[in-house]
Design an enzyme around this catalytic site. Sequence first.
Site, PDB file in Angstrom:
ATOM      1  N   ASN A 159       0.811  -1.221   0.000  1.00 50.68           N
ATOM      2  CA  ASN A 159       0.000   0.000   0.000  1.00 50.68           C
ATOM      3  C   ASN A 159       0.842   1.268   0.000  1.00 50.68           C
ATOM      4  O   ASN A 159       0.303   2.365  -0.054  1.00 50.68           O
ATOM      5  CB  ASN A 159      -0.958   0.005   1.200  1.00 50.68           C
ATOM      6  CG  ASN A 159      -2.105  -0.970   0.985  1.00 50.68           C
ATOM      7  OD1 ASN A 159      -2.234  -1.552  -0.088  1.00 50.68           O
ATOM      8  ND2 ASN A 159      -2.933  -1.146   2.003  1.00 50.68           N
ATOM      9  N   ASP A 173     -15.035  -3.870  -5.869  1.00 54.06           N
ATOM     10  CA  ASP A 173     -14.482  -5.210  -5.710  1.00 54.06           C
ATOM     11  C   ASP A 173     -15.122  -5.911  -4.538  1.00 54.06           C
ATOM     12  O   ASP A 173     -16.109  -5.428  -3.980  1.00 54.06           O
ATOM     13  CB  ASP A 173     -12.958  -5.187  -5.632  1.00 54.06           C
ATOM     14  CG  ASP A 173     -12.465  -4.316  -4.496  1.00 54.06           C
ATOM     15  OD1 ASP A 173     -13.235  -4.121  -3.545  1.00 54.06           O
ATOM     16  OD2 ASP A 173     -11.323  -3.849  -4.560  1.00 54.06           O
TER      17      ASP A 173
END
Length: 418
Positions: free
Chosen positions: A24, A117
């Site tokens: 990330n 998602d």
Amino acid sequence: MSERFLVTGGARLDGEVTVAGAKNSVLKLMAATLLAEGTSTITNCPDILDVPLMADVLRGLGCTVTQDGNRWSITTPAELSWEADFDAVRRFRASVCVLGPLMGRCLRAKVALPGGDAIGSRPLDMHQAGLEALGARMRIEHGAVVGEADALIGAPVELAFPSVGATENILMAAVLAKGTTTIDNVAREPEIVDLVEMLQQMGAQISGAGTSTMTVEGVEKLHPVEHVTVGDRMVAGTWAYAAAVTRGAIRVHGTSASHLAAPLERLAAMGVTVRPENDGFSVDAPDRPRAVDFITLPFPGFPTDLQPMALAVAAVADGHSMITENVFEARFKFVDELVRMGADARIDGHHASVRGRERLSSTPVWATDIRAGAGLVLAGMAADGVTEVNEVWHIDRGYPRFVEDLVALGAQVERVTD
Ligand code: UD1
């Protein structure tokens, strides 16, 4: 080709492991190189698919990208293309982080819209509103987010929620804007601090990283740098929770205990001995963990990305746990898979109520996203027999050496390719 993991329950984790750079963080650091003409190098990059995918996105914008092990060098040209290649962008959601740098550098951007998602809908309204506050005209057109500006002018921005992605995009546009931008209610994640440190090395004027308000004084130009990616606290946290599930004892290197203060505090409350170390921490879980409650929140709260690991440990803890998910609404979807493994778990809205069982029971299960997949493997380690975890490409997207690291720690996990 489909791949699955076979997890034999009952093995106790014991040993040492080192985590690589954070997924990330690295993708945002790579995007930040767009802000300066010349060659920047990012080191400690994890060996996961999203890194070469991001390299493709950058190549599509005109950059030259080369790899030497975990070092990636990105040469950004004077003239960038502002249109992120549809095929490259579509393949992974985090590619949307090129929006801010493109607006900063080119005053124009067209980035394909990532779909929702498995963990819930992921709108970009806060990204757009922040860029609009700086003077950009933003619109959604033909499946892409499109931005245009005559100039970016610093302005006050207040986020409705401390979104990680919106904070990053607004920040990367504001560093090259004219004048002062203050961003209120910003995300405080260690990956944001890592990005700010790189931007500062590049010459950006930013204060307040790691607090709720950041102030950016725009500069004319940034210069390329070399930067080390911060260690992956989610991978480190996954190993810590795996140790608790198996009543093991491990040392984790390559991260900072302060980045995992909330998850490590919860482990201590479960009766696990936690010791911060110079470059990580150790955990020792000789007994069955005691049940505790978990509430996911933006940093410094308990991270939503470790919520599946919390559920796995709650499923075998002594007592009743309440787990509250506040960040992504659909993140409890995978609990059905845990229930099929015998977990006593009930979902009501964004709460999961879990009564721990001494052991779970193996059955084939399906990973739906990176973290849910890792949570199911942890559950398999506390189950009788061999748990087959399918769709493990999800797990590979976030964990560079998932099976290798677990096996080195004493777990019985095997990758099977059909
Ligand atoms: C990042 C992480 C992800 C982590 C999440 C929260 C990356 C690549 N991914 O995702 O692993 O789980 O932070 O810590 O860094 N939202 C809006 N409008 C917006 C933006 C966000 O409603 O414009 C909502 C989202 O739907 C979600 C919440 O805000 O419910 C948090 O999202 P955000 O912090 O933006 O997460 P990401 O940056 O997508």
